[in-house]
Scaffold this motif. Structure first.
Motif, short mmCIF file in Angstrom:
data_model
loop_
_atom_site.label_atom_id
_atom_site.label_comp_id
_atom_site.label_asym_id
_atom_site.label_seq_id
_atom_site.Cartn_x
_atom_site.Cartn_y
_atom_site.Cartn_z
N LEU A 7 -4.94 -7.82 -11.64
CA LEU A 7 -3.91 -8.24 -12.60
C LEU A 7 -3.26 -6.98 -13.16
CD1 LEU A 7 -2.54 -10.35 -14.46
CD2 LEU A 7 -4.51 -10.17 -15.97
N GLY A 8 -1.96 -6.89 -13.02
CA GLY A 8 -1.31 -5.70 -13.54
C GLY A 8 0.20 -5.83 -13.51
N PHE A 9 0.86 -4.74 -13.84
CA PHE A 9 2.32 -4.76 -13.83
C PHE A 9 2.84 -3.39 -13.47
CE2 PHE A 9 0.93 -3.66 -18.10
CZ PHE A 9 1.69 -2.54 -18.40
N GLU A 10 4.09 -3.36 -13.06
CA GLU A 10 4.71 -2.11 -12.68
C GLU A 10 6.11 -2.07 -13.27
OE1 GLU A 10 5.32 0.45 -8.56
OE2 GLU A 10 4.80 -1.67 -8.50
N LEU A 11 6.50 -0.93 -13.80
CA LEU A 11 7.84 -0.83 -14.36
C LEU A 11 8.87 -0.75 -13.25
CD1 LEU A 11 6.17 -0.32 -16.88
CD2 LEU A 11 7.82 1.43 -17.55
N PRO A 12 10.08 -1.28 -13.47
CA PRO A 12 11.11 -1.23 -12.43
C PRO A 12 11.51 0.21 -12.12
CG PRO A 12 12.00 -2.13 -14.49
CD PRO A 12 10.54 -1.96 -14.69
N THR A 21 16.78 -3.38 -18.46
CA THR A 21 16.12 -4.07 -19.58
C THR A 21 15.27 -3.09 -20.40
OG1 THR A 21 14.14 -4.68 -18.31
CG2 THR A 21 15.99 -6.23 -18.26
N TRP A 22 14.91 -1.96 -19.83
CA TRP A 22 14.20 -0.91 -20.57
C TRP A 22 15.20 0.03 -21.23
CZ3 TRP A 22 8.82 -0.36 -21.12
CH2 TRP A 22 8.07 -1.30 -20.40
N ASP A 23 16.18 0.45 -20.42
CA ASP A 23 17.15 1.43 -20.93
C ASP A 23 17.87 0.90 -22.17
OD1 ASP A 23 16.41 2.99 -18.84
OD2 ASP A 23 18.11 2.45 -17.56
N ARG A 24 18.28 -0.36 -22.10
CA ARG A 24 19.03 -0.94 -23.21
C ARG A 24 18.18 -0.99 -24.48
NH1 ARG A 24 20.28 -6.05 -20.96
NH2 ARG A 24 21.30 -5.39 -19.06
N ALA A 25 16.94 -1.39 -24.33
CA ALA A 25 16.07 -1.54 -25.50
C ALA A 25 15.78 -0.19 -26.15
CB ALA A 25 14.77 -2.22 -25.12
N LEU A 26 15.76 0.86 -25.33
CA LEU A 26 15.42 2.17 -25.88
C LEU A 26 16.47 2.68 -26.86
CD1 LEU A 26 13.87 3.92 -22.76
CD2 LEU A 26 12.71 2.75 -24.62
N CYS A 40 12.66 -12.60 -23.91
CA CYS A 40 13.64 -13.04 -22.92
C CYS A 40 14.45 -11.92 -22.29
CB CYS A 40 14.62 -14.04 -23.53
SG CYS A 40 13.81 -15.49 -24.18
N LYS A 41 14.70 -10.85 -23.04
CA LYS A 41 15.69 -9.88 -22.58
C LYS A 41 15.14 -8.54 -22.14
CE LYS A 41 19.42 -10.82 -25.79
NZ LYS A 41 20.09 -10.15 -26.90
N TYR A 42 14.15 -8.06 -22.87
CA TYR A 42 13.79 -6.65 -22.69
C TYR A 42 12.46 -6.44 -21.96
CZ TYR A 42 17.48 -6.04 -26.11
OH TYR A 42 18.68 -6.07 -26.75
N ARG A 138 1.55 0.69 -23.01
CA ARG A 138 2.73 1.10 -22.25
C ARG A 138 4.00 0.98 -23.09
NH1 ARG A 138 3.11 3.27 -17.00
NH2 ARG A 138 5.15 4.20 -17.17
N LEU A 139 4.11 -0.13 -23.82
CA LEU A 139 5.29 -0.34 -24.67
C LEU A 139 5.39 0.76 -25.72
CD1 LEU A 139 4.91 -4.19 -25.03
CD2 LEU A 139 6.94 -3.05 -24.09
N VAL A 140 4.26 1.06 -26.34
CA VAL A 140 4.27 2.06 -27.41
C VAL A 140 4.47 3.46 -26.83
CG1 VAL A 140 2.85 3.09 -29.22
CG2 VAL A 140 2.93 0.62 -28.95
N ALA A 141 3.96 3.67 -25.63
CA ALA A 141 4.13 4.98 -24.99
C ALA A 141 5.60 5.22 -24.67
CB ALA A 141 3.30 5.06 -23.72
N GLU A 142 6.30 4.17 -24.22
CA GLU A 142 7.71 4.33 -23.86
C GLU A 142 8.58 4.40 -25.10
OE1 GLU A 142 8.83 4.80 -20.86
OE2 GLU A 142 6.88 4.52 -19.90
N HIS A 143 8.14 3.75 -26.15
CA HIS A 143 9.01 3.52 -27.30
C HIS A 143 8.11 3.48 -28.54
CE1 HIS A 143 12.64 2.46 -29.16
NE2 HIS A 143 12.90 1.29 -28.61
N PRO A 144 7.67 4.67 -29.04
CA PRO A 144 6.64 4.72 -30.08
C PRO A 144 6.93 3.86 -31.31
CG PRO A 144 7.07 6.91 -29.23
CD PRO A 144 8.09 6.01 -28.60
N GLY A 145 8.19 3.70 -31.66
CA GLY A 145 8.53 2.90 -32.84
C GLY A 145 8.09 1.45 -32.72
#
Ligand SMILES: [Zn+2]
Ligand SMILES: [Zn+2]
Length: 524
Positions: A7-12, A21-26, A40-42, A138-145
């Motif tokens: 069970l896992g995931f990989e970033l695009p 969906t990552w770039d926009r949220a950042l 739904c979006k990010y 992973r979410l916090v690592a990409e986007h600490p806030g």
């Protein structure tokens, strides 16, 4: 045979449209990302969920990470509670159903495809917890806030990993590598989680301290400096960073789960199977220490961990001044701590869903039964635990008088570790103090002082025969960890197990109450 879970995931990757969906949220303010948009979006990821070679989720299917992690988290909680569960996909009508088969088998089916897979409950719940943990990291690592975003914060859980057998797959690195600050944030989190597991596993606080200290060291440095030192190979020149902690930092900065953390997580089982019913009723821990006295971690870290373990509030009970070996708080430091706690409550209240820190003390019962704290301070505190720490071998009669005098003090709410015994551990063993237990427990009942059920493995105080006597007498109880480090906050289930065995019911346990009821009781 039960199937092995992947069970896992990989970033695009670069060029994949989902990457937007990552770039926009950042570019957005993390606190303002609403749950509906997060789901739904990010943050789309490609999923992998396979049991013994069978795809439970079509390989490479894109889902939003927050939505999937929340769904998996909820399903895992239900399955662990013995219930059936389902996971839905926001963008599709399919549901995955998880139903109980024979024994601890879970049968996985799909609402739209002819899928049948059988997995062990422990493996599935373990794999789910790891998925949620890694999604959060992973979410916090990409986007600490995002750590402060209330929806993402729901994923932050240090709940125990039950018999994990699922292999978590986290392939490849994020495109372009992680930013410096994201990498450092991931390393800090990983070091602290290692600390948590070591403490929970009864490792001495000083040994665990290396990991917590390393976390503090790199957290306090500019991310660019950490990167520069990494390149130059000079991380180990920093205070508190050695080869082991350096290895953890390097792996985490590369976007991997450090292998040592993975190993500790896999080894962490349930502490005990009994006592979980009572544990589920507890809303607080009312006896714990921070680094203001002899604990190993700051108040904030204790609070975050208590909240992550499901508590609504906690009483911070650092030692009183006479206990100099435990760095007991002087009047000045106590007053200062009241201010610090008020500030922390302001800071953490929203982030931790209303979690509150109560001002408490573990006050020493002096030889004559008076308390090692001035009345003005005692009156300002929310909760007072009174314990005997000296002259434990006093004769039964004066010891009984000493304890009763403390119990009768209107400021005292809880009688801490009443016999003072030590049954195992680094400090050696110590017999029970001698006193007339019938009189002591009767006094607890008369004066409204709860008897503590101390969960520390080397204490387990009171012994069962006395605990049963206190139940007979009609006392109130407080089931506490007496934790001196965050990982020890998970030990409460040991006390719960004993409480259940001795017939303690949740209604007489003061930390099953809401904080408002507890505060009213403590003030009366
Ligand atoms: Zn104590
Ligand atoms: Zn204590």
């Amino acid at each position: 045979m039960l199937g092995m879970i992947r069970l896992g995931f990989e970033l695009p990757g670069v060029g994949v449209s989902w990457r937007k969906t990552w770039d926009r949220a950042l570019g957005l303010e993390p606190m303002e990302l609403a749950e509906v948009d997060l789901c739904c979006k990010y943050f789309a990821v490609a999923m992998e969920f396979e049991v013994e070679g069978v795809d439970v989720v079509r390989k490479g299917r894109f889902v939003t990470l927050v939505d999937m992690a929340l769904g998996i988290q909820y399903a895992g909680q239900r399955i662990a509670a013995g219930e059936d569960a389902s996971i839905g996909f926001t963008e599709h009508e399919e549901f995955l159903h998880f139903r109980r088969g024979t024994g601890d088998q879970i049968v996985v089916t799909s609402s739209v495809r002819p899928l049948v897979a059988v997995v062990g409950e422990g493996e599935l719940v373990g794999a789910f917890r790891l998925f949620v943990r890694d999604a959060y990291l992973r979410l916090v690592a990409e986007h600490p806030g995002l750590a402060a975003n209330p929806t993402v914060a729901c994923l932050r859980s240090r709940a125990r990993v039950k018999k994990p057998g699922g292999a978590l797959v986290w392939r490849g690195r994020h495109y372009g590598g992680m930013s410096d600050s994201a990498g450092v944030a991931a390393a800090v989190e990983a070091l602290r989680q290692i600390g948590y597991y070591l403490e929970r596993d009864r490792q001495p606080t000083h040994r665990v301290k290396a990991y917590r200290r390393a976390a503090d060291t790199i957290e306090g440095l500019p991310a660019a400096e950490v990167r520069a030192r990494r390149r130059a190979g000079t991380l180990t020149e920093l205070p508190g960073i050695g080869p082991k902690t350096e290895a953890v930092i390097l792996e985490a900065m590369d976007g991997a789960t450090p292998s040592y953390l993975t190993k500790l997580e896999s080894a962490a089982g349930e502490l005990t199977t009994a006592g979980t019913g009572m544990r589920a009723e507890l809303k607080a821990d009312l006896h714990l220490h921070s680094d203001w006295s002899d604990g190993g971690s700051p108040i904030e870290e204790m609070a975050r961990t208590a909240a992550a373990l499901g508590h609504k509030y906690m009483a911070l009970t650092d030692h009183s001044p006479r206990l100099t070996v435990a760095n007991g708080l002087s009047r000045e430091r106590r007053l200062q701590q009241l201010e610090v706690v008020a500030e922390l409550n302001k800071k953490l209240g929203d982030e931790l869903d209303g979690f509150t820190i109560l001002n408490g003390i573990e006050v020493d019962i002096l030889d004559d039964g008076s308390l090692d704290c001035d009345l003005e301070i005692l009156a300002r505190l929310d909760l007072v635990v009174a314990s005997v720490h000296s002259k434990l071998r006093m004769a039964s009669e004066p010891m009984t008088e000493r304890m009763v005098r403390a119990i009768a003090n209107p400021h005292v709410d809880v009688l801490g570790h009443c016999t003072g015994r030590l049954i195992t551990g680094e400090r050696g063993t110590r017999p029970e103090s001698e006193f007339d237990a019938e009189i002591v427990f009767e006094a607890c009942k008369q004066f409204g002082t709860a008897v503590e059920i101390n969960s520390r493995p080397e204490r387990l105080d009171p012994p069962k025969r006395l605990l049963s006597m206190a139940v007979e007498t009609g006392c109130n109880f407080s089931i506490d960890t007496d934790a001196h480090a965050p990982g020890q906050l998970d030990w409460q289930v040991y006390g719960c197990e004993r409480a259940e065995e001795c017939g303690v019911t949740p209604d007489v346990v003061i930390n099953t109450w809401d904080s408002s009821k507890l505060l009213e009781w403590a003030a009366s």
